[in-house]
Design a protein around this motif. Structure first.
Motif, PDB file in Angstrom:
ATOM      1  N   PRO A 129       0.824  -1.211   0.000  1.00 48.53           N
ATOM      2  CA  PRO A 129       0.000   0.000   0.000  1.00 48.53           C
ATOM      3  C   PRO A 129       0.859   1.262   0.000  1.00 48.53           C
ATOM      4  O   PRO A 129       1.801   1.379   0.777  1.00 48.53           O
ATOM      5  N   ASN A 130       0.528   2.182  -0.887  1.00 47.97           N
ATOM      6  CA  ASN A 130       1.265   3.439  -1.014  1.00 47.97           C
ATOM      7  C   ASN A 130       0.429   4.548  -0.368  1.00 47.97           C
ATOM      8  O   ASN A 130      -0.426   5.148  -1.005  1.00 47.97           O
ATOM      9  N   VAL A 131       0.676   4.789   0.927  1.00 48.02           N
ATOM     10  CA  VAL A 131      -0.114   5.748   1.690  1.00 48.02           C
ATOM     11  C   VAL A 131       0.741   6.975   1.988  1.00 48.02           C
ATOM     12  O   VAL A 131       1.778   6.868   2.632  1.00 48.02           O
ATOM     13  N   PRO A 132       0.338   8.166   1.523  1.00 43.87           N
ATOM     14  CA  PRO A 132       1.131   9.374   1.772  1.00 43.87           C
ATOM     15  C   PRO A 132       1.217   9.698   3.263  1.00 43.87           C
ATOM     16  O   PRO A 132       0.322   9.379   4.044  1.00 43.87           O
ATOM     17  N   GLU A 133       2.306  10.359   3.643  1.00 42.86           N
ATOM     18  CA  GLU A 133       2.489  10.773   5.030  1.00 42.86           C
ATOM     19  C   GLU A 133       1.707  12.048   5.320  1.00 42.86           C
ATOM     20  O   GLU A 133       1.433  12.854   4.435  1.00 42.86           O
ATOM     21  N   LYS A 134       1.323  12.201   6.583  1.00 43.67           N
ATOM     22  CA  LYS A 134       0.742  13.436   7.117  1.00 43.67           C
ATOM     23  C   LYS A 134      -0.614  13.788   6.523  1.00 43.67           C
ATOM     24  O   LYS A 134      -1.057  14.932   6.609  1.00 43.67           O
ATOM     25  N   LEU A 135      -1.285  12.808   5.907  1.00 44.92           N
ATOM     26  CA  LEU A 135      -2.647  13.015   5.434  1.00 44.92           C
ATOM     27  C   LEU A 135      -3.589  12.144   6.255  1.00 44.92           C
ATOM     28  O   LEU A 135      -3.232  11.033   6.656  1.00 44.92           O
ATOM     29  N   THR A 136      -4.780  12.654   6.502  1.00 45.82           N
ATOM     30  CA  THR A 136      -5.764  11.857   7.213  1.00 45.82           C
ATOM     31  C   THR A 136      -6.356  10.803   6.281  1.00 45.82           C
ATOM     32  O   THR A 136      -6.210  10.871   5.057  1.00 45.82           O
ATOM     33  N   VAL A 137      -7.030   9.844   6.884  1.00 46.25           N
ATOM     34  CA  VAL A 137      -7.701   8.802   6.105  1.00 46.25           C
ATOM     35  C   VAL A 137      -8.663   9.431   5.105  1.00 46.25           C
ATOM     36  O   VAL A 137      -8.698   9.057   3.920  1.00 46.25           O
ATOM     37  N   LEU A 138      -9.442  10.405   5.547  1.00 43.61           N
ATOM     38  CA  LEU A 138     -10.401  11.073   4.666  1.00 43.61           C
ATOM     39  C   LEU A 138      -9.689  11.780   3.517  1.00 43.61           C
ATOM     40  O   LEU A 138     -10.127  11.688   2.357  1.00 43.61           O
ATOM     41  N   GLU A 139      -8.590  12.471   3.794  1.00 46.23           N
ATOM     42  CA  GLU A 139      -7.874  13.203   2.755  1.00 46.23           C
ATOM     43  C   GLU A 139      -7.280  12.272   1.712  1.00 46.23           C
ATOM     44  O   GLU A 139      -7.267  12.590   0.517  1.00 46.23           O
ATOM     45  N   VAL A 140      -6.783  11.107   2.160  1.00 48.42           N
ATOM     46  CA  VAL A 140      -6.222  10.141   1.209  1.00 48.42           C
ATOM     47  C   VAL A 140      -7.309   9.659   0.248  1.00 48.42           C
ATOM     48  O   VAL A 140      -7.088   9.579  -0.967  1.00 48.42           O
ATOM     49  N   VAL A 141      -8.482   9.354   0.765  1.00 43.47           N
ATOM     50  CA  VAL A 141      -9.560   8.880  -0.097  1.00 43.47           C
ATOM     51  C   VAL A 141     -10.049  10.003  -1.005  1.00 43.47           C
ATOM     52  O   VAL A 141     -10.302   9.784  -2.198  1.00 43.47           O
ATOM     53  N   ALA A 191      -3.370   8.560   8.022  1.00 41.54           N
ATOM     54  CA  ALA A 191      -3.456   7.330   7.233  1.00 41.54           C
ATOM     55  C   ALA A 191      -2.239   6.432   7.435  1.00 41.54           C
ATOM     56  O   ALA A 191      -2.364   5.209   7.475  1.00 41.54           O
ATOM     57  N   ASP A 192      -1.036   7.036   7.556  1.00 34.53           N
ATOM     58  CA  ASP A 192       0.168   6.208   7.673  1.00 34.53           C
ATOM     59  C   ASP A 192       0.314   5.577   9.055  1.00 34.53           C
ATOM     60  O   ASP A 192       1.253   4.819   9.288  1.00 34.53           O
ATOM     61  N   SER A 193      -0.615   5.876   9.975  1.00 32.22           N
ATOM     62  CA  SER A 193      -0.576   5.250  11.298  1.00 32.22           C
ATOM     63  C   SER A 193      -1.442   3.994  11.357  1.00 32.22           C
ATOM     64  O   SER A 193      -1.418   3.264  12.348  1.00 32.22           O
ATOM     65  N   LEU A 194      -2.199   3.720  10.285  1.00 30.47           N
ATOM     66  CA  LEU A 194      -3.076   2.553  10.270  1.00 30.47           C
ATOM     67  C   LEU A 194      -2.274   1.265  10.154  1.00 30.47           C
ATOM     68  O   LEU A 194      -1.219   1.238   9.516  1.00 30.47           O
ATOM     69  N   PRO A 195      -2.759   0.168  10.744  1.00 29.79           N
ATOM     70  CA  PRO A 195      -2.114  -1.134  10.527  1.00 29.79           C
ATOM     71  C   PRO A 195      -2.262  -1.568   9.076  1.00 29.79           C
ATOM     72  O   PRO A 195      -3.097  -1.038   8.326  1.00 29.79           O
ATOM     73  N   LEU A 196      -1.466  -2.571   8.687  1.00 28.03           N
ATOM     74  CA  LEU A 196      -1.406  -2.999   7.292  1.00 28.03           C
ATOM     75  C   LEU A 196      -2.775  -3.344   6.727  1.00 28.03           C
ATOM     76  O   LEU A 196      -3.135  -2.918   5.623  1.00 28.03           O
ATOM     77  N   GLY A 197      -3.564  -4.111   7.467  1.00 28.93           N
ATOM     78  CA  GLY A 197      -4.865  -4.514   6.955  1.00 28.93           C
ATOM     79  C   GLY A 197      -5.756  -3.327   6.641  1.00 28.93           C
ATOM     80  O   GLY A 197      -6.404  -3.276   5.589  1.00 28.93           O
ATOM     81  N   ASN A 198      -5.774  -2.341   7.522  1.00 24.78           N
ATOM     82  CA  ASN A 198      -6.584  -1.148   7.283  1.00 24.78           C
ATOM     83  C   ASN A 198      -6.034  -0.309   6.140  1.00 24.78           C
ATOM     84  O   ASN A 198      -6.798   0.326   5.401  1.00 24.78           O
ATOM     85  N   ARG A 199      -4.710  -0.295   5.964  1.00 24.77           N
ATOM     86  CA  ARG A 199      -4.128   0.452   4.838  1.00 24.77           C
ATOM     87  C   ARG A 199      -4.544  -0.185   3.515  1.00 24.77           C
ATOM     88  O   ARG A 199      -4.757   0.528   2.524  1.00 24.77           O
ATOM     89  N   ARG A 200      -4.658  -1.507   3.486  1.00 32.02           N
ATOM     90  CA  ARG A 200      -5.114  -2.159   2.251  1.00 32.02           C
ATOM     91  C   ARG A 200      -6.573  -1.783   1.960  1.00 32.02           C
ATOM     92  O   ARG A 200      -6.925  -1.492   0.811  1.00 32.02           O
ATOM     93  N   LEU A 201      -7.419  -1.790   2.975  1.00 30.22           N
ATOM     94  CA  LEU A 201      -8.804  -1.387   2.772  1.00 30.22           C
ATOM     95  C   LEU A 201      -8.898   0.084   2.394  1.00 30.22           C
ATOM     96  O   LEU A 201      -9.776   0.475   1.609  1.00 30.22           O
ATOM     97  N   LEU A 202      -7.994   0.902   2.929  1.00 30.23           N
ATOM     98  CA  LEU A 202      -7.958   2.318   2.570  1.00 30.23           C
ATOM     99  C   LEU A 202      -7.644   2.492   1.088  1.00 30.23           C
ATOM    100  O   LEU A 202      -8.238   3.337   0.410  1.00 30.23           O
ATOM    101  N   GLU A 203      -6.726   1.678   0.566  1.00 30.45           N
ATOM    102  CA  GLU A 203      -6.421   1.742  -0.866  1.00 30.45           C
ATOM    103  C   GLU A 203      -7.635   1.361  -1.714  1.00 30.45           C
ATOM    104  O   GLU A 203      -7.871   1.961  -2.767  1.00 30.45           O
TER     105      GLU A 203
END
Length: 305
Positions: A129-141, A191-203
């Protein structure tokens, strides 16, 4: 903390403060609760026709063809190194084919760069998962929404009405898909603080927010716990039933058997088998080469074997 990111960090902090104040003035600090519904989706037929690709002396793909239809889950399985992710990279525009063609809804997308492929309606996840730093979950989506609609740079900098219209639409759609993947409660977390499983669902949520015509899922179940896997499985079924074209690259064979309408098996860069779940599950070559299951040979008493 404000100065931790240097000048850019200060800029982001100021913009967030200004945006927060503006939203408060218009009474939009929190978006209305979004219903976790899947609207009817306009999936498109994806055709891979005779794709070949070599990297130096390594023939990664050789004359690979597949068809993924709307309203179906098309699975792509095979051992490590068989060419599954390479094929997704070809479809996504990251690699150029040596021969063959990729078509979306009858139109060739061969040779398009990844941005143009995304605008054409193909969205994908990645193995890592490629999750940017310093962005919230909502901002990433929300960032995924701008592949479909965006405000101009001037409108965004000056916070003109067009920017706020797009922003409100992006937030509403992001809230909806976060509910679909079960991450609505984490919308304001980094977003970058989420565990791996949640980061995959975030993607997955970031892919869905742009309403793609084809969804490519690359090992998306890897690292999910049982609850997360159940959420993912239910979501894929709902997307399929709504008309989405889903291409699933996955090592979890039982998940593939439960979800897939059509399965392609790659080995050494070629399609070694193709069929529905029942055909693939009972294909002896697949069982031997992919699953490592060999048919037992009955030995008659008194034989020399």
């Amino acid at each position: 903390m404000v100065f931790a990111g240097g000048i850019s960090g200060v800029g982001i902090w100021l913009l967030r403060r200004l945006d927060s104040a503006a939203r408060a003035r218009v009474g939009a600090e929190e978006a209305p609760e979004a219903a976790a519904v899947v609207e009817p989706l306009d999936g498109e037929e994806l055709v891979v026709d005779g794709i070949s690709k070599a990297f130096g002396g390594n023939q990664a793909l050789k004359d690979v063809s597949l068809v993924a239809e709307p309203g179906q889950v098309t699975a792509l399985i095979g051992p490590n190194g068989s060419g599954k992710t390479t094929l997704l990279n070809m479809i996504s525009g990251f690699y150029k084919a040596d021969s063959g063609e990729v078509r979306l809804g009858g139109d060739s997308i061969q040779g398009k760069n990844p941005a143009d492929v995304a605008r054409a309606g193909i969205s994908r996840t990645f193995q890592t998962p490629n999750v940017p730093e310093k962005l919230t979950v909502l901002e990433v989506v929300e960032s995924g929404y701008y592949a479909a609609e965006k405000a101009s740079i001037l409108s965004s900098v000056l916070r003109l009405p067009k920017y706020w219209r797009v922003k409100r639409a992006a937030t509403a759609e992001a809230d909806r898909v976060l509910s679909l993947v079960g991450l609505d409660a984490q919308r304001h977390e980094l977003a970058d603080s989420l565990p791996l499983g949640n980061r995959r669902l975030l993607e997955v949520a970031r892919c869905l927010v742009s309403s793609p015509r084809v969804l490519l899922l690359d090992e998306v179940a890897s690292g999910l716990d049982e609850d997360e896997l159940e959420v993912l499985e239910r979501l894929i079924v709902r997307l399929r039933d709504a008309g989405q074209t889903v291409v699933l690259v996955e090592h979890n064979f039982q998940l593939v058997l439960r979800l897939a309408d059509d399965i392609y098996v790659l080995a050494q860069g070629q399609v070694m088998a193709h069929g529905d779940s029942h055909e693939i599950e009972h294909n002896e070559r697949v069982r031997a080469e992919y699953l490592g299951i060999h048919q037992e040979i009955e030995v008659e008493e008194g034989s020399d074997v």
